[in-house]
Design a protein around this motif. Structure first.
Motif, PDB file in Angstrom:
ATOM      1  N   ALA A 244       0.831  -1.210   0.000  1.00  0.00           N
ATOM      2  CA  ALA A 244       0.000   0.000   0.000  1.00  0.00           C
ATOM      3  C   ALA A 244       0.862   1.254   0.000  1.00  0.00           C
ATOM      4  N   SER A 245       1.927   1.250   0.786  1.00  0.00           N
ATOM      5  CA  SER A 245       2.824   2.416   0.856  1.00  0.00           C
ATOM      6  C   SER A 245       3.528   2.640  -0.476  1.00  0.00           C
ATOM      7  N   ALA A 246       3.925   1.557  -1.141  1.00  0.00           N
ATOM      8  CA  ALA A 246       4.609   1.680  -2.431  1.00  0.00           C
ATOM      9  C   ALA A 246       3.698   2.286  -3.487  1.00  0.00           C
ATOM     10  N   GLU A 247       2.416   1.914  -3.478  1.00  0.00           N
ATOM     11  CA  GLU A 247       1.482   2.487  -4.445  1.00  0.00           C
ATOM     12  C   GLU A 247       1.333   3.986  -4.241  1.00  0.00           C
ATOM     13  N   LEU A 248       1.263   4.428  -2.993  1.00  0.00           N
ATOM     14  CA  LEU A 248       1.156   5.861  -2.726  1.00  0.00           C
ATOM     15  C   LEU A 248       2.400   6.595  -3.201  1.00  0.00           C
ATOM     16  N   GLU A 249       3.561   5.973  -3.064  1.00  0.00           N
ATOM     17  CA  GLU A 249       4.803   6.609  -3.490  1.00  0.00           C
ATOM     18  C   GLU A 249       4.810   6.817  -5.002  1.00  0.00           C
ATOM     19  N   VAL A 250       4.273   5.861  -5.739  1.00  0.00           N
ATOM     20  CA  VAL A 250       4.184   6.002  -7.193  1.00  0.00           C
ATOM     21  C   VAL A 250       3.336   7.215  -7.559  1.00  0.00           C
ATOM     22  N   LEU A 251       2.224   7.417  -6.854  1.00  0.00           N
ATOM     23  CA  LEU A 251       1.366   8.561  -7.141  1.00  0.00           C
ATOM     24  C   LEU A 251       2.070   9.880  -6.836  1.00  0.00           C
ATOM     25  N   ARG A 252       2.937   9.869  -5.840  1.00  0.00           N
ATOM     26  CA  ARG A 252       3.631  11.107  -5.472  1.00  0.00           C
ATOM     27  C   ARG A 252       4.718  11.486  -6.467  1.00  0.00           C
ATOM     28  N   ASN A 253       5.241  10.506  -7.191  1.00  0.00           N
ATOM     29  CA  ASN A 253       6.329  10.778  -8.126  1.00  0.00           C
ATOM     30  C   ASN A 253       5.897  11.775  -9.199  1.00  0.00           C
ATOM     31  N   GLY A 254       6.727  12.750  -9.425  1.00  0.00           N
ATOM     32  CA  GLY A 254       6.465  13.726 -10.474  1.00  0.00           C
ATOM     33  C   GLY A 254       5.584  14.878 -10.083  1.00  0.00           C
ATOM     34  N   ALA A 255       5.100  14.902  -8.845  1.00  0.00           N
ATOM     35  CA  ALA A 255       4.209  15.982  -8.415  1.00  0.00           C
ATOM     36  C   ALA A 255       5.013  17.132  -7.827  1.00  0.00           C
ATOM     37  N   CYS A 256       4.571  18.327  -8.115  1.00  0.00           N
ATOM     38  CA  CYS A 256       5.131  19.510  -7.468  1.00  0.00           C
ATOM     39  C   CYS A 256       4.740  19.491  -5.992  1.00  0.00           C
ATOM     40  N   THR A 257       5.656  19.875  -5.118  1.00  0.00           N
ATOM     41  CA  THR A 257       5.347  19.971  -3.696  1.00  0.00           C
ATOM     42  C   THR A 257       5.221  21.434  -3.299  1.00  0.00           C
ATOM     43  N   ILE A 258       4.301  21.680  -2.390  1.00  0.00           N
ATOM     44  CA  ILE A 258       3.949  23.040  -1.984  1.00  0.00           C
ATOM     45  C   ILE A 258       4.240  23.199  -0.499  1.00  0.00           C
ATOM     46  N   GLY A 259       5.005  24.201  -0.158  1.00  0.00           N
ATOM     47  CA  GLY A 259       5.277  24.521   1.238  1.00  0.00           C
ATOM     48  C   GLY A 259       5.116  26.011   1.460  1.00  0.00           C
ATOM     49  N   THR A 260       4.631  26.385   2.615  1.00  0.00           N
ATOM     50  CA  THR A 260       4.396  27.799   2.896  1.00  0.00           C
ATOM     51  C   THR A 260       4.885  28.133   4.302  1.00  0.00           C
ATOM     52  N   SER A 261       4.824  29.405   4.634  1.00  0.00           N
ATOM     53  CA  SER A 261       5.198  29.882   5.964  1.00  0.00           C
ATOM     54  C   SER A 261       4.070  29.707   6.970  1.00  0.00           C
ATOM     55  N   ASN A 262       2.914  29.186   6.543  1.00  0.00           N
ATOM     56  CA  ASN A 262       1.761  29.005   7.415  1.00  0.00           C
ATOM     57  C   ASN A 262       1.514  27.507   7.592  1.00  0.00           C
ATOM     58  N   GLU A 263       1.798  26.985   8.782  1.00  0.00           N
ATOM     59  CA  GLU A 263       1.689  25.546   9.008  1.00  0.00           C
ATOM     60  C   GLU A 263       0.253  25.046   8.899  1.00  0.00           C
ATOM     61  N   GLN A 264      -0.709  25.869   9.260  1.00  0.00           N
ATOM     62  CA  GLN A 264      -2.098  25.443   9.128  1.00  0.00           C
ATOM     63  C   GLN A 264      -2.483  25.296   7.656  1.00  0.00           C
ATOM     64  N   PHE A 265      -1.991  26.197   6.833  1.00  0.00           N
ATOM     65  CA  PHE A 265      -2.225  26.074   5.392  1.00  0.00           C
ATOM     66  C   PHE A 265      -1.527  24.829   4.858  1.00  0.00           C
ATOM     67  N   ASN A 266      -0.312  24.571   5.339  1.00  0.00           N
ATOM     68  CA  ASN A 266       0.401  23.363   4.926  1.00  0.00           C
ATOM     69  C   ASN A 266      -0.390  22.107   5.277  1.00  0.00           C
ATOM     70  N   ASP A 267      -1.023  22.114   6.458  1.00  0.00           N
ATOM     71  CA  ASP A 267      -1.845  20.969   6.850  1.00  0.00           C
ATOM     72  C   ASP A 267      -2.979  20.750   5.853  1.00  0.00           C
ATOM     73  N   TRP A 268      -3.604  21.843   5.425  1.00  0.00           N
ATOM     74  CA  TRP A 268      -4.689  21.745   4.446  1.00  0.00           C
ATOM     75  C   TRP A 268      -4.160  21.189   3.118  1.00  0.00           C
ATOM     76  N   VAL A 269      -3.025  21.715   2.670  1.00  0.00           N
ATOM     77  CA  VAL A 269      -2.427  21.233   1.420  1.00  0.00           C
ATOM     78  C   VAL A 269      -2.109  19.742   1.523  1.00  0.00           C
ATOM     79  N   ASN A 270      -1.436  19.355   2.596  1.00  0.00           N
ATOM     80  CA  ASN A 270      -1.002  17.961   2.730  1.00  0.00           C
ATOM     81  C   ASN A 270      -2.180  17.007   2.836  1.00  0.00           C
ATOM     82  N   ARG A 271      -3.213  17.403   3.571  1.00  0.00           N
ATOM     83  CA  ARG A 271      -4.398  16.557   3.660  1.00  0.00           C
ATOM     84  C   ARG A 271      -5.070  16.440   2.297  1.00  0.00           C
TER      85      ARG A 271
END
Length: 722
Positions: A244-271
């Protein structure tokens, strides 16, 4: 069962009992299987009745309850891991008493309960640890039931007949429940335990254990959803979790990652990223985001297209899967009971007994008026984002068939507009995205008479023709491109004459079968901006109307103005707030240079995200006006997670930044970028453009946003326009 205990003698000791049921749910999904648990990890007949383990449209487990020493354990905490793969629950024992004396105080035994899904199996691990000072003997039990209810039964549909339950089989280490449906398919639920239970009955398992002080012991339970006579081979817990973990890693490959100075916003992005990955169902060739859990965990054309569009700049792989799947399932024949017409794009595809038997029309159903032009829009956007001419060539015949459907079937009366009227008696009455039966009406509240020409659908057709023209140019079909652009321009002129209402200050909701306008203020007008069909000055007036107190609740734009006859903030489509609706409106605002207004919508959505469980944006919430120190009022049966709600944050952010990613030109462009006050800094890493990629830092200074290239690989241009 308690073999040894600790006697507590304290005058002021407070007896602890199991807590009241926590109404929050915990959701897992993998492929064709999803599960809805309570916060303790149980499946119980509470709330809206949606608890269960479901596979291919059928509930294979309708009850799964853990008890400890004959009572329900105390819930300490419950969480889904950030990647949505595993549910983790911390439990402990309540007081265990004999003759009124506490023999085992609460908190002596800790139970770590973990669950995940993989390939049609629900895995569960139970780890018990004794934190007491002396040995403790205890018993625990798991009770099971399987009703094999079709998801439409769970939603409330009544059936005249059902199949038959099979006799429960007791095996050496397993219980096998079964059901033979009216579709002649045998469905079985095989529940296996390791180590073997001390007692096995048709309704459950019972275990007994003894733990020395500070000792622990593990048990593993698997629940297999089977649809044939052969026993499914179930991999070990650890092997399945790695898969299951390996399948999720495949989906993550090639995606842009988003990080901000607001941790609450980061939580929303990550979820939101995790929710999208969870909702994606993979086949060896394709990925497709299923619409939502629990009611819509299946392929929906419109939902998949919009989700892919929202996430396109982050990772175009989902769009590739959506376009490929919908091209494969495009209607080829005229089938009235499915609302199918040649060239039409799928609305909904269902598995399950009721679908196979035709008790509803959704085995493969085509009753949406907008999936077909949206398919073409996504194809154009995908090409611009990726320069993938190979896929464009492969699906160009499907695009042409979609355009032919618009002409031959979509425009039912040859007036230049695309309309709908239900053909299948069991099908949807309203076939736009607001598909409640009462969502299209006149100013006095009467339901509009078909055929219905929705305002936003004309915009989608306009945008589809322009997108197809660009694709025709890329394929060297210059004459076809010229004709498509001329058709789009003609439609735009007709649209302005027929749909604009000067008194409303916006486009009307729809025209009925007699071309009478539904003079109603609705969010549909915002989709006209999304499509680019609106004249610039009128677009600005629509923007003012959408952000007025009548339309904007403080959390987001309502589906319907608060002064309209059918306004109800608790309704599904007549006054509620939908995140994807707001994201599309924000994108439309960007098309007309109104990034400040788009940022205002993002602010409201972010504030709402702060109040919702797990920062998981639901399908919709109620449209009551925002009240100080209170969160939005939740809609009781909203899907959560829901794909286009999860995807909304990415389109909202893109709209505020005025960002376009153009692989055809090898360029990323930021125009009139805005960041809300709560978001002073944003970092985008591994944003891929063709064969190149960049890392970018965006920082807000007063009303301006600067863009700094932190890393560049390949020939990628970055433009900023103030």
């Amino acid at each position: 069962m308690v073999e040894e205990g600790i006697k507590v003698q304290e005058d002021f000791y407070i007896l602890a009992e199991p807590s009241l049921a926590d109404r929050r749910t915990r959701v897992l999904k993998h492929g064709e299987t999803f599960a809805v648990f309570d916060s303790s990890g149980d499946v119980r007949a509470v709330g809206n009745g949606e608890h269960g383990v479901f596979h291919e449209g059928t509930r294979y487990l309708s009850l799964a309850v853990l008890d400890l020493n004959g009572v329900r354990p105390l819930l300490l905490s419950s969480a889904i891991k950030q990647d949505n793969a595993v549910l983790t629950v911390d439990l402990t024992n309540p007081d265990v008493s004999t003759n009124g004396e506490v023999m085992v105080p609460h908190g002596t035994l800790h139970v770590l309960r973990t669950k995940f899904l993989w390939r049609g199996v629900c895995y569960e691990s139970l780890r018990f640890r004794n934190y007491g000072l002396t040995a403790v003997g205890f018993g625990f039990a798991l009770r099971f039931e399987a009703d094999y209810a079709d998801i439409f039964e769970v939603r409330g549909m009544k059936r005249a007949r059902r199949g038959r339950k099979l006799e429960t089989c007791i095996e050496d280490d397993a219980i096998v429940l079964g059901y033979e449906g009216l579709d002649s398919l045998v469905r079985r639920t095989r529940i296996r335990a390791n180590p073997r239970p001390q007692e096995l009955t048709p309704t459950g398992m019972r275990f007994f254990a003894r733990l020395e002080a500070q000792q622990d012991v593990d048990f593993v339970i698997s629940v297999s959803c089977e649809t044939d006579e052969a026993t499914k081979t179930v991999p070990a817990y650890g092997e399945a979790l790695d898969g299951a973990s390996a399948e999720l890693e495949v989906l993550r490959n090639g995606a842009c990652t988003i990080g901000t100075s607001n941790e609450q916003f980061n939580d929303w992005v990550n979820r939101s990223v995790s929710d999208l990955h969870m909702m994606v169902t993979q086949t060896p060739e394709l990925v497709y985001p299923y619409a939502g859990v629990p009611w819509f965990s299946t392929v929906f054309g419109r939902d998949g297209i919009i989700t892919a569009f929202e996430y396109l700049w982050v990772n175009p792989r989902i769009a590739h899967g959506v376009l490929s799947w919908l091209a494969l399932t495009q209607a080829a024949d005229l089938i009235p009971e499915q609302d199918a017409e040649p060239g039409k794009i799928l609305h909904e595809q269902r598995a399950g007994e009721m679908a196979v038997l035709g008790e509803h029309p959704f085995l493969r159903y085509y009753g949406s008026i907008d999936s077909t032009p949206l398919f073409v829009i996504l194809a154009g956007a995908y090409y611009r984002r990726t320069a993938d001419l190979g896929l464009v060539r492969a699906i160009w015949p499907n695009i042409e068939k979609a355009l032919e459907w618009i002409e031959a079937y979509g425009d039912r009366d040859s007036d230049g507009f695309v309309e709908y009227a239900r053909v299948s008696e069991k099908g949807l009455v309203q076939q736009g995205w607001k598909d409640s039966h009462d969502s299209v009406f006149y100013a006095d509240g009467r339901i509009a008479e078909p055929s219905i020409a929705l305002a936003e659908v004309q915009g989608y057709v306009y945008a589809a023709r322009r997108a197809a023209a660009e694709l025709a140019d890329a394929l060297g079909l210059e004459d076809r491109a010229w004709h498509l652009r001329r058709e789009a321009a003609d439609l735009q002129r007709k649209f302005e004459l027929a749909f604009w209402d000067e008194e409303l200050g916006m486009y009307v909701l729809a025209l009925d079968g007699e071309k009478r306008p539904c003079r109603v203020r609705s969010s549909n007008a915002g989709h006209c901006l999304f499509a680019g069909i609106a004249a610039p000055e009128r677009a600005r007036r629509v923007a003012r109307a959408l952000l007025s107190p009548e339309m904007y609740s403080g959390w987001g734009v309502r589906t319907l103005g608060a002064e309209e006859r059918r306004y109800n903030p608790m309704s599904y489509h007549n006054g509620s707030v939908w995140p994807h609706d707001n994201a599309m409106i924000a994108w439309g605002l960007m098309q007309y240079g109104l990034q400040d207004q788009a940022a205002h919508i993002l602010e409201g959505m972010f504030d709402a995200a702060l109040f919702v469980d797990q920062r998981r944006m639901p399908e919709l919430f109620c449209g009551f006006p925002r009240r100080p120190s209170e969160g939005p009022t939740l809609y009781p049966v909203a899907c959560s997670p829901q794909s286009w709600a999860a995807g909304s944050i990415f389109l909202l952010l893109q709209a505020c930044l005025g960002m376009t990613v153009d692989a055809v030109e090898g360029r990323i462009r930021f125009e009139r970028s805005r960041l809300p006050e709560f978001l002073p800094e944003l970092i985008l890493r591994d944003l891929r453009v063709g064969e190149g990629s960049v890392d970018l830092a965006l920082r807000r200074y007063d009303d301006n946003v600067t863009v700094t290239v932190l890393r560049r690989e390949g020939d990628v241009e970055v433009w900023t326009i103030k």
